[in-house]
Scaffold this motif. Structure first.
Motif, mmCIF file in Angstrom:
data_model
loop_
_atom_site.group_PDB
_atom_site.id
_atom_site.type_symbol
_atom_site.label_atom_id
_atom_site.label_comp_id
_atom_site.label_asym_id
_atom_site.label_seq_id
_atom_site.Cartn_x
_atom_site.Cartn_y
_atom_site.Cartn_z
ATOM 1 N N GLY A 55 20.016 -13.822 -37.251
ATOM 2 C CA GLY A 55 20.418 -13.855 -38.652
ATOM 3 C C GLY A 55 20.091 -12.406 -39.267
ATOM 4 O O GLY A 55 20.436 -12.250 -40.357
ATOM 5 N N ASN A 56 19.724 -11.490 -38.476
ATOM 6 C CA ASN A 56 19.391 -10.361 -38.827
ATOM 7 C C ASN A 56 20.863 -9.598 -39.260
ATOM 8 O O ASN A 56 21.769 -9.480 -38.194
ATOM 9 N N THR A 57 20.945 -8.946 -40.264
ATOM 10 C CA THR A 57 22.271 -8.055 -40.576
ATOM 11 C C THR A 57 22.132 -6.734 -40.721
ATOM 12 O O THR A 57 20.854 -6.018 -41.187
ATOM 13 N N ASN A 58 23.096 -6.021 -40.713
ATOM 14 C CA ASN A 58 23.120 -4.560 -40.938
ATOM 15 C C ASN A 58 24.759 -4.298 -41.471
ATOM 16 O O ASN A 58 25.690 -4.939 -40.988
ATOM 17 N N TYR A 59 24.674 -3.297 -42.385
ATOM 18 C CA TYR A 59 25.975 -3.092 -43.321
ATOM 19 C C TYR A 59 25.983 -1.384 -43.057
ATOM 20 O O TYR A 59 25.221 -0.753 -43.271
ATOM 21 N N ILE A 60 27.398 -0.979 -43.290
ATOM 22 C CA ILE A 60 27.357 0.502 -43.590
ATOM 23 C C ILE A 60 27.293 0.747 -44.928
ATOM 24 O O ILE A 60 27.649 -0.352 -45.813
ATOM 25 N N ASP A 61 26.843 1.949 -45.442
ATOM 26 C CA ASP A 61 26.280 2.114 -46.930
ATOM 27 C C ASP A 61 27.566 1.631 -47.689
ATOM 28 O O ASP A 61 27.267 1.342 -48.892
#
Length: 117
Positions: A55-61
């Motif tokens: 469930g760890n997430t990352n996104y572009i700015d």
């Protein structure tokens, strides 16, 4: 063999919302980090958001605060909720499944998102 099938794209006005879905089949879903990429005409494909099995997430700015990636392991589906859409979000959106430990990487066929008035 992993198969990914996207749905939910379409035409929306600026400021509107869409939810993309990606159905996963052919392997064990929790083995894979799932991502959404996009490619606009004349531009390189870029990672928009990713979510690990934990469930760890990352996104572009450029989408932070507007897009939310989520996954339902029981349904083997990953979602991208897109709010406050802008014309710059117009692109073909691709679902991706990656397992670095297994050396595997798979792509969906893509779904068109067009933001225009």
């Amino acid at each position: 063999q992993v198969q990914l099938v996207e749905s939910g794209g379409g035409l929306v006005q600026p400021g509107g919302s869409l939810r993309l879905s990606c159905a996963f089949s052919g392997s064990i879903f929790r083995f894979y980090t799932m991502g959404w990429y996009r490619q606009a005409p004349g531009k390189q494909r870029e990672l928009v958001a990713a979510i690990t099995s934990g469930g760890n997430t990352n996104y572009i700015d450029s989408v932070k605060g507007r897009f939310t990636i989520s996954r339902t392991n029981a349904k083997k589906t990953v979602y991208l909720q897109m709010n406050s859409l802008k014309p710059d979000d117009t692109a073909v959106y691709y679902c991706n499944a990656e397992s670095t430990s297994r050396g595997e990487n798979y792509w969906g066929q893509g779904t068109q998102v067009t933001v225009s008035s």
